[in-house]
Motif scaffolding. Structure first.
Motif, PDB file in Angstrom:
ATOM      1  N   ARG A 512       0.788  -1.233   0.000  1.00 53.62           N
ATOM      2  CA  ARG A 512       0.000   0.000   0.000  1.00 53.62           C
ATOM      3  C   ARG A 512       0.820   1.283   0.000  1.00 53.62           C
ATOM      4  O   ARG A 512       0.284   2.341  -0.327  1.00 53.62           O
ATOM      5  CB  ARG A 512      -0.926   0.015   1.220  1.00 53.62           C
ATOM      6  N   ALA A 513       2.077   1.226   0.404  1.00 53.90           N
ATOM      7  CA  ALA A 513       2.797   2.476   0.617  1.00 53.90           C
ATOM      8  C   ALA A 513       4.285   2.300   0.362  1.00 53.90           C
ATOM      9  O   ALA A 513       4.775   1.182   0.172  1.00 53.90           O
ATOM     10  CB  ALA A 513       2.560   2.973   2.052  1.00 53.90           C
ATOM     11  N   ALA A 514       4.980   3.427   0.372  1.00 55.91           N
ATOM     12  CA  ALA A 514       6.430   3.418   0.162  1.00 55.91           C
ATOM     13  C   ALA A 514       7.099   4.381   1.126  1.00 55.91           C
ATOM     14  O   ALA A 514       6.493   5.354   1.589  1.00 55.91           O
ATOM     15  CB  ALA A 514       6.762   3.796  -1.280  1.00 55.91           C
ATOM     16  N   SER A 515       8.355   4.100   1.426  1.00 59.45           N
ATOM     17  CA  SER A 515       9.219   5.010   2.176  1.00 59.45           C
ATOM     18  C   SER A 515      10.433   5.313   1.325  1.00 59.45           C
ATOM     19  O   SER A 515      10.877   4.468   0.526  1.00 59.45           O
ATOM     20  CB  SER A 515       9.660   4.384   3.508  1.00 59.45           C
ATOM     21  N   ILE A 516      10.983   6.511   1.490  1.00 59.84           N
ATOM     22  CA  ILE A 516      12.114   6.949   0.675  1.00 59.84           C
ATOM     23  C   ILE A 516      13.218   7.454   1.591  1.00 59.84           C
ATOM     24  O   ILE A 516      12.961   8.166   2.568  1.00 59.84           O
ATOM     25  CB  ILE A 516      11.678   8.054  -0.302  1.00 59.84           C
ATOM     26  N   TYR A 517      14.454   7.093   1.252  1.00 59.69           N
ATOM     27  CA  TYR A 517      15.592   7.594   2.012  1.00 59.69           C
ATOM     28  C   TYR A 517      16.705   8.005   1.054  1.00 59.69           C
ATOM     29  O   TYR A 517      17.094   7.204   0.210  1.00 59.69           O
ATOM     30  CB  TYR A 517      16.134   6.526   2.970  1.00 59.69           C
ATOM     31  N   PRO A 518      17.204   9.241   1.201  1.00 61.45           N
ATOM     32  CA  PRO A 518      16.713  10.315   2.061  1.00 61.45           C
ATOM     33  C   PRO A 518      15.316  10.773   1.628  1.00 61.45           C
ATOM     34  O   PRO A 518      14.945  10.609   0.461  1.00 61.45           O
ATOM     35  CB  PRO A 518      17.743  11.426   1.860  1.00 61.45           C
ATOM     36  N   PRO A 519      14.554  11.366   2.539  1.00 66.97           N
ATOM     37  CA  PRO A 519      13.164  11.712   2.217  1.00 66.97           C
ATOM     38  C   PRO A 519      13.004  12.656   1.034  1.00 66.97           C
ATOM     39  O   PRO A 519      11.988  12.593   0.340  1.00 66.97           O
ATOM     40  CB  PRO A 519      12.660  12.361   3.512  1.00 66.97           C
ATOM     41  N   ALA A 521      14.717  12.600  -1.603  1.00 68.48           N
ATOM     42  CA  ALA A 521      14.997  11.797  -2.797  1.00 68.48           C
ATOM     43  C   ALA A 521      16.020  12.452  -3.718  1.00 68.48           C
ATOM     44  O   ALA A 521      17.127  12.780  -3.280  1.00 68.48           O
ATOM     45  CB  ALA A 521      13.686  11.492  -3.514  1.00 68.48           C
ATOM     46  N   SER A 522      15.663  12.661  -4.986  1.00 69.96           N
ATOM     47  CA  SER A 522      16.630  13.137  -5.968  1.00 69.96           C
ATOM     48  C   SER A 522      17.107  14.561  -5.703  1.00 69.96           C
ATOM     49  O   SER A 522      18.127  14.985  -6.246  1.00 69.96           O
ATOM     50  CB  SER A 522      16.041  13.056  -7.379  1.00 69.96           C
ATOM     51  N   LYS A 523      16.398  15.326  -4.883  1.00 67.37           N
ATOM     52  CA  LYS A 523      16.835  16.683  -4.552  1.00 67.37           C
ATOM     53  C   LYS A 523      18.053  16.664  -3.633  1.00 67.37           C
ATOM     54  O   LYS A 523      18.941  17.512  -3.745  1.00 67.37           O
ATOM     55  CB  LYS A 523      15.686  17.447  -3.881  1.00 67.37           C
ATOM     56  N   GLU A 524      18.100  15.696  -2.713  1.00 73.17           N
ATOM     57  CA  GLU A 524      19.220  15.589  -1.776  1.00 73.17           C
ATOM     58  C   GLU A 524      19.615  14.122  -1.629  1.00 73.17           C
ATOM     59  O   GLU A 524      19.445  13.520  -0.567  1.00 73.17           O
ATOM     60  CB  GLU A 524      18.849  16.200  -0.426  1.00 73.17           C
ATOM     61  N   PRO A 525      20.144  13.504  -2.697  1.00 73.21           N
ATOM     62  CA  PRO A 525      20.456  12.072  -2.656  1.00 73.21           C
ATOM     63  C   PRO A 525      21.722  11.787  -1.852  1.00 73.21           C
ATOM     64  O   PRO A 525      22.485  12.698  -1.505  1.00 73.21           O
ATOM     65  CB  PRO A 525      20.656  11.736  -4.141  1.00 73.21           C
TER      66      PRO A 525
END
Length: 534
Positions: A512-519, A521-525
């Motif tokens: 149902r959902a996703a988490s991203i790290y760093p939050p 994403a591509s702006k501050e990878p």
């Protein structure tokens, strides 16, 4: 003694000059003083005729900014409703576009700025919508800087304006480390007819309407010297499910734009009825990136999402995260076609959650708009030609005001209710995977990327090994044998070719959902900066 005094005076002068011009022109807590001097007293009627004619002609003037002079700048009125509606009402506070290098191509402000855009905050009695919206947008995507300025024209004080950085060379250079790629303004010329031999489209929504560039010229303006072929190729790929859109579009940045527009109820945008107010830029990676623009009607200042009737206050506060996608509106392919991908749809919701957590759930939004409001209060009070009363300025931060039959919802009134709605929405409250650790390790010519996860059914690494390459994605596995330690131990991994400077971020998903790290994403990878580990 005289020499010492002269030296001290010189130091003081240099220090003052540095303080005046060394600061960024768009520093939020500095109100710039801008003075225009036209050689003719009927400058306003001349500029109005130029604007009404639909031509971007300019009238030359002398410009002074905080005491620094610029000769023969080019001036025109700008805007659509912020010009036409204000002029029709008889007000003199019209929006300006000032081109500093109009005659002298070497003439510019410190920082390389060549164009000044002054907005009259039409339908924003609070005077904070534009500045706060750009501040939040810049955290996640390419966006202009914005502050306030006082404007004098032929010594007549026209009051305070919002002062927004033009989407131009300095912004492109700062964002992409270049400025000469294909650059398109996505904003229709509303009175320009489209050729009859084109497919049906809908304003600047990126619908494919044919191979002929003339089919696009009424809705898009090519700002670079060339680029129609690659722009149409991108649009065709966006509307073709057989094409890999990642080869043509910076997908993550498009998802951020949609998340921002939705959270902020910024409907005078791609998301709303008019499908406009953004740019796209094709950088050296070959991918197009959207760039947001024009936030004076953000935070509920524009009530049309494209579904028909205007939204009321409650409908704006409860605007669905799936607006357009839920209705499968084929007229918004940048929303519908991206969110049709299950992973991208979860990433989009994850971005909404990040915006909420970093700006609203922590109370920062209310604190910041109160700070901006207090900072400009005295200037608004003393503005001799303000569009709206000081009483409405004070009131609109918190509650709705009536402007000649048009209701403008209060900034905090809207966002407090919207925060309540979104924080209870099933898409936002769905349980997400936990990313507890991310690392990378070099093994010879390989780079092992590992993520320790809880509650994930799949994981991905989005990466680019060079700034000149587009983002790619690779699946991470928890089965052993893919540099992921042991079978089903919660550590997902895979190998990339080693390259110093590789950038990457991790996306973990469940049903149902996703988490991203760093939050962000591509702006501050994350970045590979050593040959051993992160």
């Amino acid at each position: 003694m005289k020499k010492i005094n002269h030296f001290l005076y010189l130091l003081a002068f240099l220090f003052a000059s540095s303080a005046l011009f060394g600061q960024d022109f768009y520093q939020w807590n500095e109100i710039r003083e801008i003075r225009l001097s036209f050689p003719r007293d009927n400058w306003a009627s001349i500029l109005e005729r130029m604007k009404d004619a639909g031509q971007e002609q300019r009238m030359t003037a002398k410009l002074e900014i905080d005491g620094k002079s610029f000769e023969e700048v080019g001036v025109r009125f700008k805007g659509n409703s912020s010009f036409k509606s204000v002029k029709k009402g008889g007000a003199v506070k019209l929006p300006f576009n000032i081109k500093i290098d109009y005659k002298d191509k070497k003439q510019e402000l410190d920082g390389g700025y060549e164009t000044i855009k002054l907005s009259n905050c039409f339908r924003d009695p609070s005077f904070v919508r534009e500045v706060i919206s750009y501040e939040i947008a810049r955290k996640y995507m390419p966006a202009s800087r914005c502050n306030y300025a006082k404007l004098y024209v032929n010594d007549q004080y026209l009051g305070i304006y919002s002062n927004t950085e033009s989407v131009d060379k300095p912004l492109l250079k700062r964002t992409f480390d270049e400025k000469d790629g294909v650059f398109v303004k996505c904003d229709p010329e509303w009175d320009t007819p489209e050729p009859k031999n084109c497919l049906e489209g809908d304003k600047a929504s990126l619908m494919y309407v044919g191979e002929d560039p003339r089919c696009y010229m009424a809705n898009y303006e090519m700002k670079s010297d060339s680029g129609w072929a690659s722009f149409i190729q991108f649009i065709e790929a966006l509307n073709n499910p057989d094409k890999n859109i990642e080869e043509y579009l910076h997908v993550d940045q498009a998802l951020w734009m949609h998340a921002f527009n939705n959270v902020m109820v910024n409907l005078d945008s791609y998301t709303g009825r008019l499908s406009h107010n953004y740019y796209v830029y094709r950088d050296k990676t070959g991918s197009f990136t959207p760039i947001v623009w024009d936030f004076n009607l953000s935070l509920g200042g524009f009530r049309f999402d494209g579904s028909g009737k205007p939204l009321d206050n409650e409908e704006m506060a409860t605007l669905s995260p799936y607006v357009h996608f839920k209705n499968k509106n084929k007229k918004r392919p940048l929303i519908v076609n991206l969110l049709s991908d299950g992973l991208y749809r979860k990433m989009y919701i994850a971005h909404i959650k990040t915006i909420l957590e970093e700006n609203f759930n922590n109370g920062e939004f209310n604190k910041r708009v109160e700070e901006l409001h207090a900072f400009i209060a005295e200037e608004i009070r003393n503005d001799p030609v303000k569009l709206y009363s000081f009483e409405n300025f004070e009131k609109n931060l918190n509650s709705s005001v009536d402007l000649d039959g048009v209701e403008i919802i209060g900034v905090k009134e809207l966002m407090n209710r919207r925060l309540e709605y979104l924080n209870q929405h099933p898409l936002i409250t769905a349980e997400t995977p936990q990313i507890t650790k991310v690392e990378h390790i070099r093994f010879g010519e390989d780079l092992a990327v590992q993520a320790s996860l809880e509650g994930a059914t799949a994981a991905w690494v989005f990466y680019k090994s060079s700034p000149e390459l587009p983002w790619k994605k690779m699946e991470l596995f928890d089965k052993g044998g893919t540099n992921d330690q042991s079978f089903q131990d919660g550590v997902f991994g895979n190998s990339l070719p080693f390259s110093e400077g590789t950038q990457y971020y991790i996306v973990a998903e469940n049903e149902r959902a996703a988490s991203i790290y760093p939050p962000r994403a591509s702006k501050e990878p994350l970045m590979v900066v050593t040959t051993n580990s992160n």
